[in-house]
Design an enzyme around this catalytic site. Sequence first.
Site, mmCIF file in Angstrom:
data_model
loop_
_atom_site.group_PDB
_atom_site.id
_atom_site.type_symbol
_atom_site.label_atom_id
_atom_site.label_comp_id
_atom_site.label_asym_id
_atom_site.label_seq_id
_atom_site.Cartn_x
_atom_site.Cartn_y
_atom_site.Cartn_z
ATOM 1 N N GLY A 261 0.820 -1.211 0.000
ATOM 2 C CA GLY A 261 0.000 0.000 0.000
ATOM 3 C C GLY A 261 0.852 1.258 0.000
ATOM 4 N N ALA A 262 1.806 1.313 0.923
ATOM 5 C CA ALA A 262 2.609 2.524 1.048
ATOM 6 C C ALA A 262 3.799 2.254 1.960
ATOM 7 C CB ALA A 262 1.777 3.659 1.633
ATOM 8 N N MET A 263 4.691 3.242 2.032
ATOM 9 C CA MET A 263 5.925 3.056 2.813
ATOM 10 C C MET A 263 6.290 4.342 3.542
ATOM 11 S SD MET A 263 8.340 1.052 3.714
ATOM 12 C CE MET A 263 9.518 1.664 4.916
ATOM 13 N N GLU A 264 6.630 4.170 4.817
ATOM 14 C CA GLU A 264 6.795 5.297 5.736
ATOM 15 C C GLU A 264 8.185 5.926 5.740
ATOM 16 O OE1 GLU A 264 6.376 2.021 6.673
ATOM 17 O OE2 GLU A 264 7.594 1.534 8.415
ATOM 18 N N HIS A 297 -1.703 5.932 8.813
ATOM 19 C CA HIS A 297 -0.805 4.860 9.242
ATOM 20 C C HIS A 297 0.657 5.226 8.946
ATOM 21 C CE1 HIS A 297 0.269 0.494 9.789
ATOM 22 N NE2 HIS A 297 1.240 0.837 8.957
ATOM 23 N N GLU A 298 0.925 5.622 7.715
ATOM 24 C CA GLU A 298 2.313 5.936 7.351
ATOM 25 C C GLU A 298 2.806 7.147 8.133
ATOM 26 O OE1 GLU A 298 3.526 3.561 5.870
ATOM 27 O OE2 GLU A 298 1.704 2.700 5.025
ATOM 28 N N HIS A 301 3.782 6.201 11.645
ATOM 29 C CA HIS A 301 5.073 5.510 11.719
ATOM 30 C C HIS A 301 6.229 6.482 12.024
ATOM 31 C CE1 HIS A 301 4.633 1.299 10.912
ATOM 32 N NE2 HIS A 301 4.140 1.416 9.695
ATOM 33 N N GLU A 320 4.469 -2.413 13.496
ATOM 34 C CA GLU A 320 3.260 -2.577 12.682
ATOM 35 C C GLU A 320 1.999 -2.783 13.523
ATOM 36 O OE1 GLU A 320 3.243 -1.532 9.922
ATOM 37 O OE2 GLU A 320 5.307 -1.677 9.210
HETATM 38 N N1 B3K Z 1 6.179 -0.681 6.372
HETATM 39 C C1 B3K Z 1 5.612 -0.879 5.057
HETATM 40 C C2 B3K Z 1 5.739 -2.305 4.634
HETATM 41 C C3 B3K Z 1 6.662 -2.532 3.505
HETATM 42 C C4 B3K Z 1 6.981 -3.990 3.373
HETATM 43 C C5 B3K Z 1 7.522 -4.350 2.068
HETATM 44 N N2 B3K Z 1 7.934 -5.725 2.017
HETATM 45 C C6 B3K Z 1 4.196 -0.443 4.984
HETATM 46 C C7 B3K Z 1 3.531 -0.193 6.271
HETATM 47 O O1 B3K Z 1 3.250 -1.085 7.027
HETATM 48 O O2 B3K Z 1 3.278 0.938 6.587
HETATM 49 ZN ZN ZN Z 2 3.026 -0.045 8.763
#
Ligand code: B3K
Ligand code: ZN
Length: 874
Positions: A261-264, A297-298, A301, A320
């Site tokens: 979905g996305a990355m922080e 969510h992101e 983080h 998470e």
């Molecule tokens: N921390 C990322 C997860 C990415 C994992 C890729 N293998 C997204 C999230 O939980 O916000």
């Molecule tokens: Zn996350």
Amino acid sequence: PQPIFLSDYRPPAYRVTRTELTFDLDPHATRVKARLHIERHPEHEAGTPLELDGERLVLKRIAIDGQPLEPDEYQVGEAGLVVHRVPKAFLLDTEVEIAPDGNTALSGLYRSSGMFCTQCEAEGFRRITFYPDRPDVMASFSTTVIGDAEREPVLLSNGNPVERGELPGERHFVTWEDPHPKPSYLFALVAGDLRKVEDAFTTMSGRDVTLQIWVEEENLDKTEHAMASLKRAMRWDEQTYGREYDLDLFMIVAVNDFNMGAMENKGLNIFNSAAVLTHPRTATDAAFQRVEGIVAHEYFHNWSGNRVTCRDWFQLSLKEGFTVFRDQCFSADINSAPVKRIEDVAFFRTAQFAEDAGPTAHPVRPDHYIEIGNFYTLTIYEKGAEIVRMLSNLVGKEAFRRGSDLYFERFDGQAVTIEDFVGCMAEASGQDFEQFMRWYSQAGTPQIDAHGEYDYANAEYRLILRQRTPATPGQPEKQALHIPVRLGLVGTKSGRDLPLTLEGETLGTDTVIHLREEEQEFLFTEVSEAPVPSLLRGFSAPVKLHFPYSREDLAFLQAHDTDGFNRWDAGQRLSLLALDDLIAAHRNGVEKVMDPRVVEAFRVLLEAQPDDKAILAQMLTLPSEAYIAEQQPLVDVDAIHAARTFVRQGLALALRDDFLRIYRENQDDAPYAPEPEQIARRSLKNVALAYLMAIEDEDAVQLAREQFEADHNMTDVRHALTLLVHSSRSDIADPALKTFGETWAHDPLVMDQWFAIQVTRPQPDVLDRVRFLMAHPAFSLKNPNKVRALIGTFANQNPVNFHRADGAGYRLLADTVIELNRLNPEIAARLVTPLTHWARFDEDRQALMKGELERIRAEKLSPNVYELVEKALA
Ligand code: B3K
Ligand code: ZN
């Protein structure tokens, strides 16, 4: 591939305090220069070799303190680089070449729609440069990005931009400085022809932060909701957790090709375009809410993950589980809390319970893995969040806040463990979580068998609870957990929650009892009338609860329980009992008969004046086929589908006028807004329409057609189109589908929906349609969203066709997995999941599913797919 064990964890021998990177971007041959400031950890002796991770890197240069190394001073292998002797503290310079264009795994630096972007969690940074690619190595970063002035006018990385300029050959550069020490998995780089939408936020201490959302030009009109959500999330985190943003700039970038979905990434969140872009005409209510949740969510983080991160990947749920809990609470606060809880639990009990019951069942803190990429699971995320929720309920709101303050303050800038987090909660509350910690180490879904007796003469209610957790792979024996059970006793005469007295203590009308032993008895005294117990209110623990409720009990609870969640759950249980009978009837070839108590319960719901339309819509929704399957000892997809369809039709026939009235009362021409009140009306109206379409009521067909043609917003359009496509009315559905496909051919996110609508059709011709659509110009195996929309949706949301008796559904999935295994192992591994649940089906299907798994196993497999297939066939 060999497993890695938690028990083998050792602190790093060398730490990097500062990382200076220069990227000279080129699609085929990007040069990455890295200067690492490295120090040996005092506990390690001189002479300890320096080991750096690295994959698919071509080393061009290596020097220590400016001195190039001789070939015998280091060694480059498939997994990395070893330098045999290094000083105590030194500068390491390397230069490598990488090929973003050939990177179809979408891990490391890759290209998406002509732009450069990165995905480093969990282990993608090692595809960018040689590095100790582990979360417990935290450094400040400076990143210079050099790109083509025309092709990449925008050059982004973490932190704040500190310098920019022109270079010869139509090139330019920007240097970014990120002062907050971070692990490599939070590194990000984006370069391309992007446009931005900008806004501002003033933090609680009065600092001004610039907010930017970067998108391709055609998406500039789809950022408003994400920006509004971001600002709400920033304020919420200040108010709820006292957490403030810590850089001058916060950026979000939308990319079309993204595994998750996305990355922080610090200061530069990278989003799958599906998780950030919305417009009333292109995105449904569900998508608007999903975007709001993921943006939050992101952002959350930034503290729970970035400022305080994980010591190692076994602790993944530390960030998470906590962050999912935070985003769930955020969404509950700004929308409807009971509806959010119902949606989350409905999803959890379907998907996480299935994971727990399958061959990949693992604890929230696993003790070994082969490929960490396979552990971004519902167990780590959602069950992890349920554990944090239990903790928060156990210690209470205020102690939880004290505990989280302590956690963020004590461990700021550090990489820590789940014990560190729970330890703060223990310290802040004075409670003991020794037994509770088993929630993290024990896999599987605990089951509670409960029963109760009312003693009229003594006015006592005796409740007996027994817990057991079924064996899971590698964990044959389970220990008793500490399970908080929130409950009330609802008087059958008064219809009210009765005052509770337990062991002489008065506890109000709603309390939590603590099940810690295998079996425990709770004796409630002064119970003035016979009660029906309302157990596990709000889903107070992630368990399966069995209680011998009669259908009358359930109808009673559905009408009288003061807990909104349990009112809904009582209705679900009632429907499940009726569905069970119908499934049995279908299997035995006996005529199906509709349970009048279900009709009656629905009539009561439909005729009452609803105080919350969103909850009513949920109450009117039958358990999904997947959730029904979850309850069955052996899954019979055809019987489940037939039974559920029968109930839908029975309800529609009996309550046609009510559904029609509900539909009409909730029609709305107001301009679209993703607000709870409007969303509730739409969902109620659309649930009603779905029932009417189950009998293909002529009025309903016309309403669906009008709703589609009115083209008021995507929620209504998509719903109407889905109902038509899933009906037998191809005379209306086919032209509508064609119009929709042509109208939105230019918009990949809408085309994803177009694919999904078609492949969920229950009719038996759908497999041909899937094959046909795989050859459609808008489809691509290289784009994860397309794979999910077409193949993933088919395999996970069309049980009758995926589980066709001839095995053609399985074969199609296996063919796709084999192809994707080469292109994108992470996506391939996710896709294989439905086949791993073979044990839940009849013998013929088992054989077919295992046959496909064996066919996959015969390939040269990525560690990702290998690990899952091995577990599934073990
Ligand atoms: N921390 C990322 C997860 C990415 C994992 C890729 N293998 C997204 C999230 O939980 O916000
Ligand atoms: Zn996350």
